[in-house]
Design a protein around this motif. Sequence first.
Motif, PDB file in Angstrom:
ATOM      1  N   VAL A 203       0.839  -1.204   0.000  1.00 15.37           N
ATOM      2  CA  VAL A 203       0.000   0.000   0.000  1.00 15.37           C
ATOM      3  C   VAL A 203       0.868   1.247   0.000  1.00 15.37           C
ATOM      4  N   LYS A 204       1.922   1.246   0.802  1.00 19.36           N
ATOM      5  CA  LYS A 204       2.775   2.437   0.898  1.00 19.36           C
ATOM      6  C   LYS A 204       3.464   2.754  -0.424  1.00 19.36           C
ATOM      7  N   VAL A 205       3.854   1.706  -1.162  1.00 16.27           N
ATOM      8  CA  VAL A 205       4.461   1.910  -2.476  1.00 16.27           C
ATOM      9  C   VAL A 205       3.456   2.532  -3.438  1.00 16.27           C
ATOM     10  N   GLU A 206       2.214   2.039  -3.428  1.00 17.47           N
ATOM     11  CA  GLU A 206       1.195   2.579  -4.322  1.00 17.47           C
ATOM     12  C   GLU A 206       0.857   4.025  -3.977  1.00 17.47           C
ATOM     13  N   LEU A 207       0.757   4.327  -2.700  1.00 16.64           N
ATOM     14  CA  LEU A 207       0.435   5.697  -2.297  1.00 16.64           C
ATOM     15  C   LEU A 207       1.578   6.647  -2.655  1.00 16.64           C
ATOM     16  N   GLY A 252      -9.627   3.267  -5.244  1.00 16.98           N
ATOM     17  CA  GLY A 252      -9.304   2.939  -3.865  1.00 16.98           C
ATOM     18  C   GLY A 252      -9.755   1.530  -3.535  1.00 16.98           C
ATOM     19  N   ASP A 253      -8.973   0.826  -2.723  1.00 15.24           N
ATOM     20  CA  ASP A 253      -9.321  -0.555  -2.357  1.00 15.24           C
ATOM     21  C   ASP A 253     -10.717  -0.653  -1.759  1.00 15.24           C
ATOM     22  N   ASP A 254     -11.063   0.303  -0.885  1.00 16.10           N
ATOM     23  CA  ASP A 254     -12.352   0.209  -0.200  1.00 16.10           C
ATOM     24  C   ASP A 254     -13.513   0.336  -1.176  1.00 16.10           C
ATOM     25  N   ARG A 263     -18.366  -5.843   0.580  1.00 17.12           N
ATOM     26  CA  ARG A 263     -17.853  -5.540   1.919  1.00 17.12           C
ATOM     27  C   ARG A 263     -16.420  -5.039   1.787  1.00 17.12           C
ATOM     28  N   VAL A 264     -15.938  -4.337   2.813  1.00 19.99           N
ATOM     29  CA  VAL A 264     -14.590  -3.778   2.809  1.00 19.99           C
ATOM     30  C   VAL A 264     -13.728  -4.570   3.782  1.00 19.99           C
ATOM     31  N   THR A 265     -12.600  -5.087   3.294  1.00 22.21           N
ATOM     32  CA  THR A 265     -11.700  -5.887   4.129  1.00 22.21           C
ATOM     33  C   THR A 265     -10.296  -5.278   4.089  1.00 22.21           C
ATOM     34  N   PRO A 266     -10.005  -4.337   4.985  1.00 24.79           N
ATOM     35  CA  PRO A 266      -8.708  -3.647   4.972  1.00 24.79           C
ATOM     36  C   PRO A 266      -7.511  -4.571   5.083  1.00 24.79           C
ATOM     37  N   SER A 268      -6.847  -7.039   3.413  1.00 22.44           N
ATOM     38  CA  SER A 268      -6.416  -7.523   2.095  1.00 22.44           C
ATOM     39  C   SER A 268      -6.070  -6.386   1.141  1.00 22.44           C
ATOM     40  N   TRP A 269      -5.993  -5.173   1.642  1.00 23.83           N
ATOM     41  CA  TRP A 269      -5.687  -4.041   0.762  1.00 23.83           C
ATOM     42  C   TRP A 269      -4.278  -4.152   0.195  1.00 23.83           C
ATOM     43  N   THR A 270      -4.129  -3.661  -1.038  1.00 21.08           N
ATOM     44  CA  THR A 270      -2.810  -3.612  -1.677  1.00 21.08           C
ATOM     45  C   THR A 270      -2.487  -2.229  -2.237  1.00 21.08           C
ATOM     46  N   HIS A 271      -3.482  -1.330  -2.301  1.00 23.49           N
ATOM     47  CA  HIS A 271      -3.261  -0.022  -2.915  1.00 23.49           C
ATOM     48  C   HIS A 271      -3.684   1.161  -2.050  1.00 23.49           C
ATOM     49  N   GLY A 272      -4.481   0.936  -1.034  1.00 25.98           N
ATOM     50  CA  GLY A 272      -4.919   2.029  -0.181  1.00 25.98           C
ATOM     51  C   GLY A 272      -6.353   2.438  -0.448  1.00 25.98           C
ATOM     52  N   SER A 273      -6.925   3.140   0.515  1.00 25.31           N
ATOM     53  CA  SER A 273      -8.316   3.570   0.408  1.00 25.31           C
ATOM     54  C   SER A 273      -8.456   4.741  -0.550  1.00 25.31           C
ATOM     55  N   ALA A 274      -9.700   5.027  -0.917  1.00 31.41           N
ATOM     56  CA  ALA A 274      -9.977   6.175  -1.779  1.00 31.41           C
ATOM     57  C   ALA A 274      -9.462   7.455  -1.140  1.00 31.41           C
ATOM     58  N   GLU A 275      -9.698   7.613   0.162  1.00 30.73           N
ATOM     59  CA  GLU A 275      -9.250   8.824   0.858  1.00 30.73           C
ATOM     60  C   GLU A 275      -7.737   8.926   0.861  1.00 30.73           C
TER      61      GLU A 275
END
Length: 297
Positions: A203-207, A252-254, A263-266, A268-275
């Motif tokens: 996620v940090k790399v994508e952000l 965004g992942d969410d 449903r939203v499952t943080p 399993s995120w790989t890219h980060g939320s919309a916010e």
Amino acid sequence: MQFDDNADLDTSEVQDVRGSRVPGGRATIGGGIAGIIALVMGLLFGVGPDQLGLSSGDTGTAAVTASSAAQVQQSCHKGADANTKADCRMVAVVNSVQDFWRQEFTRRGASYSAARTTLFSDRVTTACGAATAAVGPFYCPGDHKVYLDLGFFDELRTKFGSSGGPFAQAYVVAHEYGHHVQQLMGTLSRSQDGRQGADSNAVKVELQADCYAGVWAHHATSTPDESTGRPLISSLTDADIQDGLSAAAAVGDDRIQAKFQGRVTPESWTHGSAEQRQQWFYTGYRTGDMAQCNTFR
């Protein structure tokens, strides 16, 4: 977003293989749930086909884009072409993004190695594996190339709810070149630790790539083009930036999880939320300073 009508476009930075057949068979994504997950992950963009477990095989009937190879070399010559044609716009955005990073690396006492963008239709073979258009735009560190099927932008608007617009497309391209910058700086590999989740390196790399896209946007109208000495992008409006923010939120992942799995499952995120994606793109745009893009803090 408006380009200088008289600016020369450098088509050598874009390889156009649309409409050509790819040797070695067709790329395939497994069916069922695994295939759906792979498709959604690819459409988040930024993920190479090797990370999706793609392989050579037969997909059956494939969509065909009616386009001859090397079309951009034939029709994309000036900024005026970029103002009227989607593929020429991609050439201009790639030129602008790489002009900026060349100059930024030089300013920091480093050397920038250019990366080509490959425009393809249906399927493509890369150093990271074979991929279909369903994977979405991605950067392959194995050959230092960005891969893009222009049909993705229709999907971004109609299926993912982005407002669309030329700068939404520019944001996607700039994000992928953010990964190239990470590759040159040695940070891209930090995403390959096998972890997922809201606080993962993936996620940090994508952000950070989102933030780097914002840094380019900050400087886009002031970075002189190498051939003319004038900025290739002559104007960028608040509405353009809103288009970019809309695209960042749409992937965004969410939002994607809510839309495709209900449903939203943080975890399993790989890219980060919309916010988060909006926040980091805007951080880069507001500051214009890549040093402010340290998402690993």
